[in-house]
Design a protein around this motif. Structure first.
Motif, PDB file in Angstrom:
ATOM      1  N   ALA A  59      46.763  92.666 -60.798  1.00 42.10           N
ATOM      2  CA  ALA A  59      48.037  93.167 -61.321  1.00 42.10           C
ATOM      3  C   ALA A  59      49.143  92.975 -60.289  1.00 42.10           C
ATOM      4  CB  ALA A  59      47.906  94.645 -61.687  1.00 42.10           C
ATOM      5  N   ALA A  60      48.836  93.250 -59.016  1.00 43.65           N
ATOM      6  CA  ALA A  60      49.828  93.065 -57.958  1.00 43.65           C
ATOM      7  C   ALA A  60      50.181  91.593 -57.786  1.00 43.65           C
ATOM      8  CB  ALA A  60      49.305  93.639 -56.643  1.00 43.65           C
ATOM      9  N   GLY A  61      49.158  90.715 -57.860  1.00 43.36           N
ATOM     10  CA  GLY A  61      49.425  89.287 -57.720  1.00 43.36           C
ATOM     11  C   GLY A  61      50.344  88.753 -58.804  1.00 43.36           C
ATOM     12  N   SER A  62      50.161  89.244 -60.047  1.00 41.01           N
ATOM     13  CA  SER A  62      51.031  88.801 -61.146  1.00 41.01           C
ATOM     14  C   SER A  62      52.417  89.422 -61.033  1.00 41.01           C
ATOM     15  CB  SER A  62      50.413  89.192 -62.492  1.00 41.01           C
ATOM     16  OG  SER A  62      49.163  88.568 -62.680  1.00 41.01           O
ATOM     17  N   ALA A  63      52.478  90.732 -60.776  1.00 41.10           N
ATOM     18  CA  ALA A  63      53.769  91.425 -60.747  1.00 41.10           C
ATOM     19  C   ALA A  63      54.658  90.936 -59.610  1.00 41.10           C
ATOM     20  CB  ALA A  63      53.543  92.934 -60.617  1.00 41.10           C
ATOM     21  N   GLY A 116      54.150  95.827 -51.112  1.00 40.63           N
ATOM     22  CA  GLY A 116      52.834  96.278 -50.674  1.00 40.63           C
ATOM     23  C   GLY A 116      51.806  95.172 -50.757  1.00 40.63           C
ATOM     24  N   GLY A 117      51.841  94.415 -51.862  1.00 41.59           N
ATOM     25  CA  GLY A 117      50.967  93.264 -52.012  1.00 41.59           C
ATOM     26  C   GLY A 117      49.587  93.611 -52.542  1.00 41.59           C
ATOM     27  N   PRO A 118      48.794  92.577 -52.898  1.00 36.14           N
ATOM     28  CA  PRO A 118      47.476  92.788 -53.491  1.00 36.14           C
ATOM     29  C   PRO A 118      46.496  93.527 -52.577  1.00 36.14           C
ATOM     30  CG  PRO A 118      48.233  90.543 -53.888  1.00 36.14           C
ATOM     31  CD  PRO A 118      49.198  91.161 -52.918  1.00 36.14           C
ATOM     32  N   THR A 119      46.542  93.263 -51.272  1.00 34.17           N
ATOM     33  CA  THR A 119      45.576  93.901 -50.369  1.00 34.17           C
ATOM     34  C   THR A 119      45.768  95.409 -50.345  1.00 34.17           C
ATOM     35  OG1 THR A 119      45.516  91.906 -48.995  1.00 34.17           O
ATOM     36  CG2 THR A 119      44.690  93.944 -48.018  1.00 34.17           C
ATOM     37  N   ALA A 120      47.016  95.847 -50.133  1.00 38.78           N
ATOM     38  CA  ALA A 120      47.293  97.281 -50.128  1.00 38.78           C
ATOM     39  C   ALA A 120      46.990  97.897 -51.483  1.00 38.78           C
ATOM     40  CB  ALA A 120      48.759  97.524 -49.752  1.00 38.78           C
ATOM     41  N   ALA A 121      47.278  97.171 -52.569  1.00 39.16           N
ATOM     42  CA  ALA A 121      47.022  97.686 -53.920  1.00 39.16           C
ATOM     43  C   ALA A 121      45.532  97.927 -54.144  1.00 39.16           C
ATOM     44  CB  ALA A 121      47.556  96.714 -54.960  1.00 39.16           C
ATOM     45  N   SER A 122      44.689  96.994 -53.693  1.00 36.49           N
ATOM     46  CA  SER A 122      43.248  97.139 -53.917  1.00 36.49           C
ATOM     47  C   SER A 122      42.687  98.326 -53.141  1.00 36.49           C
ATOM     48  CB  SER A 122      42.517  95.846 -53.528  1.00 36.49           C
ATOM     49  OG  SER A 122      42.689  95.561 -52.150  1.00 36.49           O
ATOM     50  N   PHE A 123      43.120  98.512 -51.896  1.00 39.02           N
ATOM     51  CA  PHE A 123      42.633  99.645 -51.110  1.00 39.02           C
ATOM     52  C   PHE A 123      43.123 100.980 -51.689  1.00 39.02           C
ATOM     53  CE2 PHE A 123      41.778  96.512 -47.764  1.00 39.02           C
ATOM     54  CZ  PHE A 123      40.563  96.976 -47.299  1.00 39.02           C
ATOM     55  N   LEU A 124      44.410 101.019 -52.073  1.00 40.38           N
ATOM     56  CA  LEU A 124      44.961 102.246 -52.633  1.00 40.38           C
ATOM     57  C   LEU A 124      44.267 102.608 -53.941  1.00 40.38           C
ATOM     58  CD1 LEU A 124      47.011 104.551 -52.640  1.00 40.38           C
ATOM     59  CD2 LEU A 124      48.683 102.982 -53.660  1.00 40.38           C
ATOM     60  N   ILE A 169      58.780  97.702 -43.950  1.00 40.07           N
ATOM     61  CA  ILE A 169      58.633  98.627 -42.819  1.00 40.07           C
ATOM     62  C   ILE A 169      58.157  99.986 -43.318  1.00 40.07           C
ATOM     63  CG2 ILE A 169      59.889  99.838 -40.981  1.00 40.07           C
ATOM     64  CD1 ILE A 169      61.796  97.360 -40.957  1.00 40.07           C
ATOM     65  N   GLY A 170      58.760 100.477 -44.404  1.00 36.97           N
ATOM     66  CA  GLY A 170      58.437 101.817 -44.881  1.00 36.97           C
ATOM     67  C   GLY A 170      57.191 101.915 -45.724  1.00 36.97           C
ATOM     68  N   LEU A 171      56.860 100.830 -46.462  1.00 35.98           N
ATOM     69  CA  LEU A 171      55.747 100.893 -47.413  1.00 35.98           C
ATOM     70  C   LEU A 171      54.630  99.905 -47.110  1.00 35.98           C
ATOM     71  CD1 LEU A 171      57.814 101.049 -50.747  1.00 35.98           C
ATOM     72  CD2 LEU A 171      56.856 102.976 -49.477  1.00 35.98           C
ATOM     73  N   GLY A 172      54.817  99.082 -46.102  1.00 29.52           N
ATOM     74  CA  GLY A 172      53.874  97.980 -45.870  1.00 29.52           C
ATOM     75  C   GLY A 172      52.489  98.393 -45.420  1.00 29.52           C
ATOM     76  N   GLY A 173      52.332  99.576 -44.842  1.00 31.23           N
ATOM     77  CA  GLY A 173      51.020 100.035 -44.418  1.00 31.23           C
ATOM     78  C   GLY A 173      50.714  99.733 -42.962  1.00 31.23           C
ATOM     79  N   ALA A 174      51.322  98.689 -42.381  1.00 33.16           N
ATOM     80  CA  ALA A 174      51.108  98.370 -40.972  1.00 33.16           C
ATOM     81  C   ALA A 174      52.024  99.234 -40.108  1.00 33.16           C
ATOM     82  CB  ALA A 174      51.365  96.888 -40.722  1.00 33.16           C
ATOM     83  N   TRP A 195      53.067  98.336 -59.304  1.00 36.26           N
ATOM     84  CA  TRP A 195      54.033  98.915 -58.360  1.00 36.26           C
ATOM     85  C   TRP A 195      53.964  98.215 -56.999  1.00 36.26           C
ATOM     86  CZ3 TRP A 195      58.330 101.244 -57.570  1.00 36.26           C
ATOM     87  CH2 TRP A 195      58.596 101.836 -56.334  1.00 36.26           C
ATOM     88  N   MET A 196      52.745  97.987 -56.508  1.00 45.76           N
ATOM     89  CA  MET A 196      52.594  97.347 -55.202  1.00 45.76           C
ATOM     90  C   MET A 196      52.967  95.872 -55.240  1.00 45.76           C
ATOM     91  SD  MET A 196      51.727  99.805 -53.248  1.00 45.76           S
ATOM     92  CE  MET A 196      50.933  99.230 -51.761  1.00 45.76           C
ATOM     93  N   GLY A 197      52.946  95.266 -56.433  1.00 46.19           N
ATOM     94  CA  GLY A 197      53.372  93.876 -56.553  1.00 46.19           C
ATOM     95  C   GLY A 197      54.885  93.737 -56.547  1.00 46.19           C
TER      96      GLY A 197
END
Length: 503
Positions: free
Chosen positions: A310-314, A270-278, A159-164, A264-266
């Protein structure tokens, strides 16, 4: 040193002809999943899960993780050559990857993407190697209140970090919680929300839900978009790859920054999608020439790809050590562990060290195999997109429904998959996130059990969640994450008022 010894044991488990062959097969299947529109890593992993039921868990998880790496690479291929992101996390790669390809630098763009992705994945796996035992040992101090607090942090961080939108995230979670409660109650034994359908006594399989949400739902969106494929031909030569690899060290700051963002996003949801945009946004903001971004800037390819992998692995770290998936794909894999009779969490490290460290070792090998395989097969998989979508679309639907039927062999499951496909389509059209819903379906019942056990221990008093320093700290972090959108909005409002007063 204990982790190093455990990792060496893991390599002895993972390095065999059988497992290397599974890695190659998984990567090839994953690239196909990533290349084809309407499929994605979560759906590809869920479609393969029924085929792993007869395999030993180590071989099964190696196949699935290799498929995951391959899907991420396949999404990058279509983003660069066709300007079509095969994965949501590959959208940011299209911004500079496709312009590079149109400038005649397709080989350089692909090589930068795959090599930086390998670096990001390696950074994530090193983190898992270093921290997994410590996190698992720390989690052994947990009882039901602490486990509920961790689940609460997970839901609150979405809710707080998901971006949606926080409201839409809460709605998606509530739908997932409702679906998770269908069937037999594990505490009281009573039947809930079956509405007279005996086929629902065993609950709704999250596998069928994922197949519908990601497979059928994405395909409906693709059909609506009227996707047509016009790509750029590319042939990857070894000499070009080596020349591009020699250029990569000059982007060391972007690599390290993007790897840190992805890790961090992994770990957080946050996940890989948010990580790539950030990561892309940070690269553009910190660049001396931000105007070059969007026109074929190499750093615009390196940054999102490094963070994505990195997010996908973490994301595997919280799944293995705490039993909390950090992404939709990790949630599907966690469901597979439970189907194989394994209990994700701290006890997994003591009960099945061969599985845990064999998996971690295979992640090192799998990413190396993935980089080599994807570089060798780019022309083959790029040619698949020249097949008319009128042929590819029906084939994807057939594969999805075969996968749904294979889970339990029930014809009713086909209707459930279709219903979830419509839900997935509606969620995407209304911009509701699907990952929180999947998360709630996978660990919602575990969170409910932890909460009810805590209430039994405390005779119904919520004070048990503040009964010691550990659980109080965890609950405090969860509440802070839960109210972070409100806190951020209040701070922005106060700053706006301060600016208006000074003006």
């Amino acid at each position: 040193m204990d982790n190093v010894a455990s990792l060496m044991h893991g390599f002895s488990v993972a390095i065999s002809f059988h497992h290397i062959a599974l890695m190659i097969a998984g990567v090839l299947l994953g690239i196909l999943v990533g290349v084809l529109p309407g499929l994605g890593a979560p759906n590809g992993v869920s479609l393969m899960l029924p085929l792993t039921f007869s395999m030993d868990p180590v071989s099964a998880i190696i196949l699935l993780t290799s498929l995951y790496w391959g899907a991420l690479f396949g999404g990058s291929t279509t983003s660069i050559l066709f300007n079509i992101p095969g994965e949501p996390s590959s959208v940011a790669t299209t911004f500079d990857g496709h312009p590079m390809a149109k400038q005649g630098k397709a080989t350089e763009a692909l090589s930068l993407a795959f090599l930086s992705a390998g670096f990001g994945a390696l950074a994530g796996v090193i983190l898992i190697t270093v921290l997994s035992s410590w996190v698992a040992g720390f989690a052994l101090r947990f009882s039901s209140p602490e486990f509920f607090a961790v689940y609460f942090i997970t839901f609150a961080s979405f809710i707080g970090l998901g971006g949606a939108s926080p409201f839409k995230t809460i709605v998606a979670m509530c739908v997932g919680f409702s679906l998770a409660s269908i069937g037999m109650d594990t505490v009281s034994g009573s039947v809930r929300l079956t509405f007279g359908f005996d086929v629902l006594l065993a609950g709704v399989s999250f596998l069928i839900a994922v197949i519908g949400l990601f497979g059928v739902g994405e395909l409906l969106l693709t059909m609506e978009d009227g996707l047509s494929f016009r790509g750029i031909a590319a042939k990857v030569r070894l000499g070009d790859v080596l020349r591009t690899a020699a250029k990569l060290p000059r982007y060391w700051l972007a690599l390290l920054r993007s790897a840190a963002i992805g890790i961090w996003m992994g770990i957080t949801p946050g996940g890989p999608t948010a990580a790539s945009f950030l990561s892309y946004a940070m690269a553009k903001r910190s660049s001396r020439n931000p105007e070059k971004f969007g026109k074929g800037e190499p750093e615009g390819v390196i940054s999102p790809e490094t963070a994505d992998h990195a997010a996908g692995s973490a994301a595997m770290l919280p799944m293995l050590a705490l039993g909390i998936p950090g992404s939709a794909t990790a949630a599907v894999m966690m469901g597979g562990l439970m189907i194989w009779g394994l209990n994700p969490g701290p006890t997994l490290f003591t009960d099945r060290p061969d599985f845990v460290w064999g998996l971690i070792a295979s992640m090192y090998l799998g990413n190396i195999v993935a980089v080599i395989t994807v570089l060798a097969t780019v022309p083959l998989f790029a040619s698949i997109l020249r097949i008319p979508f009128s042929i590819i679309g029906p084939l994807i639907i057939v594969v999805c429904f075969i996968g749904a039927y294979t889970v339990a062999g029930k014809p009713f499951d086909l209707w459930i998959a279709l219903a979830f496909g419509i839900v997935g389509y509606a969620f995407k059209k209304l911009d509701y996130p699907i990952a929180p819903m999947i998360l709630a379906m996978v660990i919602g019942d575990k969170a409910e059990d932890a909460f009810r056990q805590s209430m039994i221990f405390s005779q119904g008093s919520l004070s048990i969640f503040w009964s010691n320093a550990l659980v109080s700290t965890l609950m405090g972090i969860g509440l802070m994450l839960l109210f972070m959108p409100l806190i951020g909005a209040t701070i922005r409002r106060m700053r706006g008022q301060a600016v208006s007063r000074t003006a």
